[in-house]
Design an enzyme around this catalytic site. Structure first.
Site, mmCIF file in Angstrom:
data_model
loop_
_atom_site.group_PDB
_atom_site.id
_atom_site.type_symbol
_atom_site.label_atom_id
_atom_site.label_comp_id
_atom_site.label_asym_id
_atom_site.label_seq_id
_atom_site.Cartn_x
_atom_site.Cartn_y
_atom_site.Cartn_z
ATOM 1 N N ASP A 74 -6.352 17.186 37.862
ATOM 2 C CA ASP A 74 -7.480 17.279 36.885
ATOM 3 C C ASP A 74 -8.237 19.030 37.269
ATOM 4 O OD1 ASP A 74 -9.728 17.188 35.155
ATOM 5 O OD2 ASP A 74 -10.815 16.035 36.632
ATOM 6 N N SER A 99 -16.309 12.262 33.222
ATOM 7 C CA SER A 99 -16.425 13.603 32.822
ATOM 8 C C SER A 99 -17.769 13.761 32.332
ATOM 9 C CB SER A 99 -15.325 13.490 31.506
ATOM 10 O OG SER A 99 -15.210 14.867 31.267
#
Length: 327
Positions: free
Chosen positions: A270, A169
């Site tokens: 995602d 991330s």
């Protein structure tokens, strides 16, 4: 004479709802912050300990060592790991990252240095990028004969010909920025950065890419923009700053990435999946001479391997990354 009154009531001055709230008295509430846990120097497969990298600024790390089985001089590849959390929460010492590293280290058979960098808003960007670069420099400095602030696990068991960086991330975003810096600045003792691992990396821009215009709700776009404005309020060009948009205004060419190999990992469910693929394609077209790979787990969501390190999908990813670390 008129009296002067001041409002001393504690109130909110900024927030990202459910994630972080900053109050007028300087306190900060991070409701999604995972609890921290202590290192475990006696873990049978991945002993760990906490170390100080720098006291000014304050940078620390948790280092993990694989089980030394063949000989006391056994050498391992070194992964400098940058945790996720949007640049404003989470920790190298949090339970989820500690448990992930305990699974990763024996499967990947690599030393992991998990960096505790400074967080926004107390320390706005680019502070975390500087901390992570300084951490990589410190790791490389341990290859010297008599290093300052020496770390015995690195000196005795680290293979400085196999130094990697990685993270999920926002940590994946940091990986990109550190790899770019490694392309223009030398590491101590001529140590080279071999590879970079970006796991569901956080990139964004003022315009959609891939299927975002179809998949995204406006609230999704607002969240990423809000996070960036919150952690780097003075960023030139805002959401198109090169640190969040790799081809933003004034961005250096991606052919300057300072590593030989890179793997970009994405997950089908995602919200950042399109950005990961976009970044992979940008690097692919940039003229960069390194070896580039895209890895996708179609039925998983954001940072699934961090939240569920014992899952079948997480083990599949970690074993794939182990091959990447040992090519």
């Amino acid at each position: 004479m008129a009296s002067i009154t001041t409002d001393t009531t504690k109130h909110i001055i900024s927030e990202i709802p459910t994630y972080i709230t900053v109050y007028s008295d300087g306190t900060v509430d991070r409701p999604r912050q995972a609890p921290t846990v202590s290192p475990n120097p006696d873990h049978p497969n991945s002993p760990s300990k906490d170390i100080i990298i720098s006291q000014n600024p304050n940078i620390s790390a948790r280092i993990y060592l694989p089980k030394v089985s063949h000989s006391e001089t056994q050498k391992f590849s070194i992964l400098v790991f940058f945790h996720g959390g949007g640049f404003f929460f989470e920790s190298a010492f949090s339970k989820i990252h500690h448990e992930h590293c305990n699974v990763f280290v024996p499967l990947a058979n690599s030393i992991v240095v998990s960096v505790e960098y400074r967080l926004a808003p107390e320390h706005p960007l680019p502070a975390c990028y500087d901390d992570c670069w300084n951490s990589l420099q410190w790791v490389a400095s341990n290859s010297a004969k008599n290093p300052v602030n020496a770390e015995p696990w690195l000196i005795n068991h680290g293979d400085f010909n196999r130094v990697f960086i990685g993270g999920p991330s926002s940590g994946g975003n940091i990986v990109h920025n550190i790899a770019m810096r490694a392309g223009s600045e030398a590491l101590p003792n001529d140590v080279k950065l071999v590879g970079a691992i970006l796991q569901q990396p956080l990139f964004f821009s003022s315009y959609p890419v891939g299927l975002e215009s179809v998949k995204f709700k406006s609230s999704d776009k607002d969240l990423y923009s809000s996070v960036w404005n919150f952690v780097y309020p003075s960023a030139p060009c805002g959401i198109d700053n090169p640190m969040i948009n790799p081809v933003g205004i004034g961005a250096p060419s991606l052919d300057g990435l300072g590593c030989d190999r890179m793997i970009v990992c994405v997950a089908g469910k995602d919200g950042l999946r399109e950005r990961g693929v976009w970044y992979y394609e940008l690097v692919k077209k940039s003229g960069w001479k390194g070896k580039l790979e895209l890895f996708e787990e179609e039925n998983e969501d954001h940072v699934y391997h961090i939240f569920h390190p014992e899952s079948e999908s997480a083990h599949k990813l970690i074993k794939h990354l182990a091959s990447f670390l040992h090519e």
